[in-house]
Scaffold this motif. Structure first.
Motif, PDB file in Angstrom:
ATOM      1  N   PRO A   5       0.829  -1.212   0.000  1.00  0.00           N
ATOM      2  CA  PRO A   5       0.000   0.000   0.000  1.00  0.00           C
ATOM      3  C   PRO A   5       0.859   1.255   0.000  1.00  0.00           C
ATOM      4  O   PRO A   5       1.902   1.308   0.657  1.00  0.00           O
ATOM      5  CB  PRO A   5      -0.795  -0.117   1.308  1.00  0.00           C
ATOM      6  CG  PRO A   5      -0.809  -1.571   1.618  1.00  0.00           C
ATOM      7  CD  PRO A   5       0.492  -2.111   1.127  1.00  0.00           C
ATOM      8  N   GLY A   6       0.425   2.240  -0.777  1.00  0.00           N
ATOM      9  CA  GLY A   6       1.160   3.493  -0.866  1.00  0.00           C
ATOM     10  C   GLY A   6       2.207   3.528  -1.964  1.00  0.00           C
ATOM     11  O   GLY A   6       2.709   4.605  -2.306  1.00  0.00           O
ATOM     12  N   LYS A   7       2.528   2.374  -2.508  1.00  0.00           N
ATOM     13  CA  LYS A   7       3.536   2.305  -3.559  1.00  0.00           C
ATOM     14  C   LYS A   7       2.911   2.505  -4.932  1.00  0.00           C
ATOM     15  O   LYS A   7       1.707   2.739  -5.052  1.00  0.00           O
ATOM     16  CB  LYS A   7       4.264   0.954  -3.504  1.00  0.00           C
ATOM     17  CG  LYS A   7       4.972   0.696  -2.186  1.00  0.00           C
ATOM     18  CD  LYS A   7       6.087   1.706  -1.956  1.00  0.00           C
ATOM     19  CE  LYS A   7       6.870   1.323  -0.703  1.00  0.00           C
ATOM     20  NZ  LYS A   7       7.952   2.317  -0.422  1.00  0.00           N
ATOM     21  N   SER A   8       3.756   2.405  -5.963  1.00  0.00           N
ATOM     22  CA  SER A   8       3.317   2.677  -7.334  1.00  0.00           C
ATOM     23  C   SER A   8       3.589   1.502  -8.255  1.00  0.00           C
ATOM     24  O   SER A   8       4.488   0.689  -8.001  1.00  0.00           O
ATOM     25  CB  SER A   8       4.050   3.904  -7.881  1.00  0.00           C
ATOM     26  OG  SER A   8       3.780   5.051  -7.114  1.00  0.00           O
ATOM     27  N   LEU A   9       2.811   1.456  -9.327  1.00  0.00           N
ATOM     28  CA  LEU A   9       3.032   0.520 -10.427  1.00  0.00           C
ATOM     29  C   LEU A   9       2.668   1.228 -11.715  1.00  0.00           C
ATOM     30  O   LEU A   9       1.798   2.109 -11.720  1.00  0.00           O
ATOM     31  CB  LEU A   9       2.148  -0.728 -10.298  1.00  0.00           C
ATOM     32  CG  LEU A   9       2.611  -1.921  -9.468  1.00  0.00           C
ATOM     33  CD1 LEU A   9       1.524  -2.996  -9.483  1.00  0.00           C
ATOM     34  CD2 LEU A   9       3.922  -2.474  -9.962  1.00  0.00           C
TER      35      LEU A   9
ATOM     36  N   LYS B 107      -3.912   1.402  -3.012  1.00  0.00           N
ATOM     37  CA  LYS B 107      -4.661   0.994  -1.829  1.00  0.00           C
ATOM     38  C   LYS B 107      -5.061  -0.478  -1.966  1.00  0.00           C
ATOM     39  O   LYS B 107      -5.082  -1.032  -3.074  1.00  0.00           O
ATOM     40  CB  LYS B 107      -5.926   1.845  -1.700  1.00  0.00           C
ATOM     41  CG  LYS B 107      -5.697   3.341  -1.653  1.00  0.00           C
ATOM     42  CD  LYS B 107      -7.022   4.083  -1.606  1.00  0.00           C
ATOM     43  CE  LYS B 107      -6.816   5.587  -1.557  1.00  0.00           C
ATOM     44  NZ  LYS B 107      -8.107   6.320  -1.515  1.00  0.00           N
ATOM     45  N   TYR B 108      -5.426  -1.072  -0.851  1.00  0.00           N
ATOM     46  CA  TYR B 108      -5.878  -2.466  -0.880  1.00  0.00           C
ATOM     47  C   TYR B 108      -7.016  -2.642  -1.875  1.00  0.00           C
ATOM     48  O   TYR B 108      -7.091  -3.644  -2.590  1.00  0.00           O
ATOM     49  CB  TYR B 108      -6.336  -2.909   0.511  1.00  0.00           C
ATOM     50  CG  TYR B 108      -5.248  -2.983   1.545  1.00  0.00           C
ATOM     51  CD1 TYR B 108      -5.254  -2.121   2.635  1.00  0.00           C
ATOM     52  CD2 TYR B 108      -4.231  -3.922   1.440  1.00  0.00           C
ATOM     53  CE1 TYR B 108      -4.264  -2.190   3.599  1.00  0.00           C
ATOM     54  CE2 TYR B 108      -3.230  -4.001   2.411  1.00  0.00           C
ATOM     55  CZ  TYR B 108      -3.248  -3.132   3.489  1.00  0.00           C
ATOM     56  OH  TYR B 108      -2.258  -3.201   4.436  1.00  0.00           O
ATOM     57  N   VAL B 109      -7.913  -1.668  -1.947  1.00  0.00           N
ATOM     58  CA  VAL B 109      -9.098  -1.779  -2.800  1.00  0.00           C
ATOM     59  C   VAL B 109      -8.754  -1.716  -4.282  1.00  0.00           C
ATOM     60  O   VAL B 109      -9.618  -1.956  -5.124  1.00  0.00           O
ATOM     61  CB  VAL B 109     -10.140  -0.692  -2.469  1.00  0.00           C
ATOM     62  CG1 VAL B 109     -10.686  -0.894  -1.074  1.00  0.00           C
ATOM     63  CG2 VAL B 109      -9.569   0.700  -2.643  1.00  0.00           C
ATOM     64  N   ASP B 110      -7.515  -1.385  -4.607  1.00  0.00           N
ATOM     65  CA  ASP B 110      -7.100  -1.381  -6.011  1.00  0.00           C
ATOM     66  C   ASP B 110      -6.726  -2.774  -6.503  1.00  0.00           C
ATOM     67  O   ASP B 110      -6.452  -2.965  -7.695  1.00  0.00           O
ATOM     68  CB  ASP B 110      -5.905  -0.440  -6.201  1.00  0.00           C
ATOM     69  CG  ASP B 110      -6.253   1.003  -5.924  1.00  0.00           C
ATOM     70  OD1 ASP B 110      -5.423   1.710  -5.294  1.00  0.00           O
ATOM     71  OD2 ASP B 110      -7.340   1.450  -6.330  1.00  0.00           O
ATOM     72  N   THR B 111      -6.714  -3.736  -5.605  1.00  0.00           N
ATOM     73  CA  THR B 111      -6.409  -5.109  -5.993  1.00  0.00           C
ATOM     74  C   THR B 111      -7.453  -5.614  -6.981  1.00  0.00           C
ATOM     75  O   THR B 111      -8.645  -5.613  -6.697  1.00  0.00           O
ATOM     76  CB  THR B 111      -6.372  -6.028  -4.767  1.00  0.00           C
ATOM     77  OG1 THR B 111      -5.286  -5.630  -3.921  1.00  0.00           O
ATOM     78  CG2 THR B 111      -6.198  -7.482  -5.176  1.00  0.00           C
ATOM     79  N   ALA B 112      -6.983  -6.023  -8.158  1.00  0.00           N
ATOM     80  CA  ALA B 112      -7.888  -6.453  -9.218  1.00  0.00           C
ATOM     81  C   ALA B 112      -7.057  -6.922 -10.416  1.00  0.00           C
ATOM     82  O   ALA B 112      -5.838  -6.717 -10.448  1.00  0.00           O
ATOM     83  CB  ALA B 112      -8.793  -5.303  -9.655  1.00  0.00           C
ATOM     84  N   ARG B 113      -7.755  -7.474 -11.374  1.00  0.00           N
ATOM     85  CA  ARG B 113      -7.123  -7.748 -12.652  1.00  0.00           C
ATOM     86  C   ARG B 113      -7.453  -6.562 -13.559  1.00  0.00           C
ATOM     87  O   ARG B 113      -8.626  -6.168 -13.655  1.00  0.00           O
ATOM     88  CB  ARG B 113      -7.623  -9.048 -13.263  1.00  0.00           C
ATOM     89  CG  ARG B 113      -6.794  -9.512 -14.450  1.00  0.00           C
ATOM     90  CD  ARG B 113      -7.030 -10.964 -14.786  1.00  0.00           C
ATOM     91  NE  ARG B 113      -6.119 -11.418 -15.821  1.00  0.00           N
ATOM     92  CZ  ARG B 113      -4.886 -11.870 -15.558  1.00  0.00           C
ATOM     93  NH1 ARG B 113      -4.443 -11.937 -14.320  1.00  0.00           N
ATOM     94  NH2 ARG B 113      -4.105 -12.276 -16.557  1.00  0.00           N
TER      95      ARG B 113
ATOM     96  N   SER C  67      -0.855  -5.463  -1.169  1.00  0.00           N
ATOM     97  CA  SER C  67      -0.833  -6.178   0.102  1.00  0.00           C
ATOM     98  C   SER C  67       0.444  -5.852   0.865  1.00  0.00           C
ATOM     99  O   SER C  67       1.496  -5.643   0.268  1.00  0.00           O
ATOM    100  CB  SER C  67      -0.916  -7.685  -0.144  1.00  0.00           C
ATOM    101  OG  SER C  67      -0.807  -8.403   1.064  1.00  0.00           O
ATOM    102  N   SER C  68       0.305  -5.837   2.178  1.00  0.00           N
ATOM    103  CA  SER C  68       1.490  -5.609   3.003  1.00  0.00           C
ATOM    104  C   SER C  68       2.119  -6.929   3.401  1.00  0.00           C
ATOM    105  O   SER C  68       3.145  -6.949   4.084  1.00  0.00           O
ATOM    106  CB  SER C  68       1.114  -4.796   4.240  1.00  0.00           C
ATOM    107  OG  SER C  68       0.070  -5.443   4.941  1.00  0.00           O
TER     108      SER C  68
END
Length: 115
Positions: A13-17, A86-92, A114-115
């Motif tokens: 969380p807080g990082k970039s891609l 954020k955690y809620v950005d987890t997705a395909r 995820s942390s």
């Protein structure tokens, strides 16, 4: 027509891609492109849209100010820079284009926050 996404992965969380989508089999610069995402058990949702030359960009409210869509028509590639994840950005995450009356999707790239 092919759309091939890359750049997903596991991130804290807080990082970039930065996601990339390489298009082929069509005249890339002639079409608007979008990024969608789908989390487990949820419907696919529009994340960001970019017009042909990149002058118009639209974002889902949930990602405004954190995600940036861009394109390089010389490289036939559209990008999604994702910051402050954020955690809620987890997705395909999927690349999408509507070309000559048909919907075209990439195979997607998984983003897990995820942390």
């Amino acid at each position: 027509v092919q759309l091939v996404e890359s750049g997903g992965g596991l991130v804290q969380p807080g990082k970039s891609l930065r996601l990339s989508c390489l298009g082929s089999g069509f005249t890339f610069r002639d079409y608007a492109l979008s990024w969608y995402r789908q989390a487990p058990g949820k419907e696919r949702e529009l994340v960001a849209f970019i017009s042909l030359a990149g002058a118009i960009k639209n974002y889902a409210d949930s990602v405004k100010g954190r995600f940036t869509i861009s394109r390089d028509n010389d490289k036939d590639t559209v990008y999604l820079q994702m910051d402050s994840l954020k955690y809620v950005d987890t997705a395909r995450y999927f690349c999408y284009a509507h070309i000559l009356g048909s919907d075209h999707w990439g195979q997607g790239t998984q983003v897990t926050v995820s942390s």
